[in-house]
Motif scaffolding. Structure first.
Motif, PDB file in Angstrom:
ATOM      1  N   ARG A  49      27.150 -30.333 -15.083  1.00  0.00           N
ATOM      2  CA  ARG A  49      26.529 -30.585 -16.379  1.00  0.00           C
ATOM      3  C   ARG A  49      26.482 -29.231 -17.008  1.00  0.00           C
ATOM      4  O   ARG A  49      26.584 -29.215 -18.440  1.00  0.00           O
ATOM      5  CB  ARG A  49      25.133 -31.071 -16.202  1.00  0.00           C
ATOM      6  N   THR A  52      29.936 -28.312 -18.383  1.00  0.00           N
ATOM      7  CA  THR A  52      30.438 -29.128 -19.772  1.00  0.00           C
ATOM      8  C   THR A  52      29.716 -28.810 -20.774  1.00  0.00           C
ATOM      9  O   THR A  52      30.145 -28.906 -21.913  1.00  0.00           O
ATOM     10  CB  THR A  52      29.829 -30.749 -19.205  1.00  0.00           C
ATOM     11  N   ALA A  53      28.391 -28.553 -20.745  1.00  0.00           N
ATOM     12  CA  ALA A  53      27.538 -28.147 -21.794  1.00  0.00           C
ATOM     13  C   ALA A  53      28.195 -26.633 -22.448  1.00  0.00           C
ATOM     14  O   ALA A  53      27.959 -26.600 -23.700  1.00  0.00           O
ATOM     15  CB  ALA A  53      26.041 -27.687 -21.481  1.00  0.00           C
ATOM     16  N   GLU A  55      31.273 -25.726 -22.070  1.00  0.00           N
ATOM     17  CA  GLU A  55      32.619 -25.890 -22.874  1.00  0.00           C
ATOM     18  C   GLU A  55      32.227 -26.693 -24.134  1.00  0.00           C
ATOM     19  O   GLU A  55      33.126 -26.320 -24.957  1.00  0.00           O
ATOM     20  CB  GLU A  55      33.461 -26.946 -21.874  1.00  0.00           C
ATOM     21  N   ARG A  56      31.354 -27.581 -24.189  1.00  0.00           N
ATOM     22  CA  ARG A  56      31.215 -28.197 -25.443  1.00  0.00           C
ATOM     23  C   ARG A  56      30.638 -27.130 -26.442  1.00  0.00           C
ATOM     24  O   ARG A  56      31.153 -27.525 -27.734  1.00  0.00           O
ATOM     25  CB  ARG A  56      30.151 -29.337 -25.178  1.00  0.00           C
ATOM     26  N   ILE A  59      33.783 -25.040 -27.735  1.00  0.00           N
ATOM     27  CA  ILE A  59      35.062 -25.721 -28.440  1.00  0.00           C
ATOM     28  C   ILE A  59      34.752 -26.047 -30.093  1.00  0.00           C
ATOM     29  O   ILE A  59      33.678 -25.834 -30.665  1.00  0.00           O
ATOM     30  CB  ILE A  59      35.157 -27.170 -27.865  1.00  0.00           C
TER      31      ILE A  59
END
Length: 59
Positions: A49, A52-53, A55-56, A59
């Motif tokens: 998690r 993912t956070a 990378e988000r 971007i």
């Protein structure tokens, strides 16, 4: 050899103690293994998690 009732009682008591101790130990080891697995699974979920956070946000 004559076995007195006191000696027989002592042997039975020690045997019972050893059996109960072994059962408790086995239960604790089983619980600890399950807990270890659950903690590892939760940790990997947390890492995923976080990755993912991050990378988000990038971007």
């Amino acid at each position: 050899m004559v076995v007195t009732p006191l000696a027989r009682r002592l042997v039975l008591m020690l045997t019972s103690f050893a059996l109960v101790f072994a059962l408790i130990w086995a239960g604790m080891m089983t619980y600890a293994h399950g807990l270890e697995t659950r903690i590892a699974r939760d940790w990997m979920d947390l890492v995923e998690r976080c990755r993912t956070a991050i990378e988000r946000v990038l971007i």
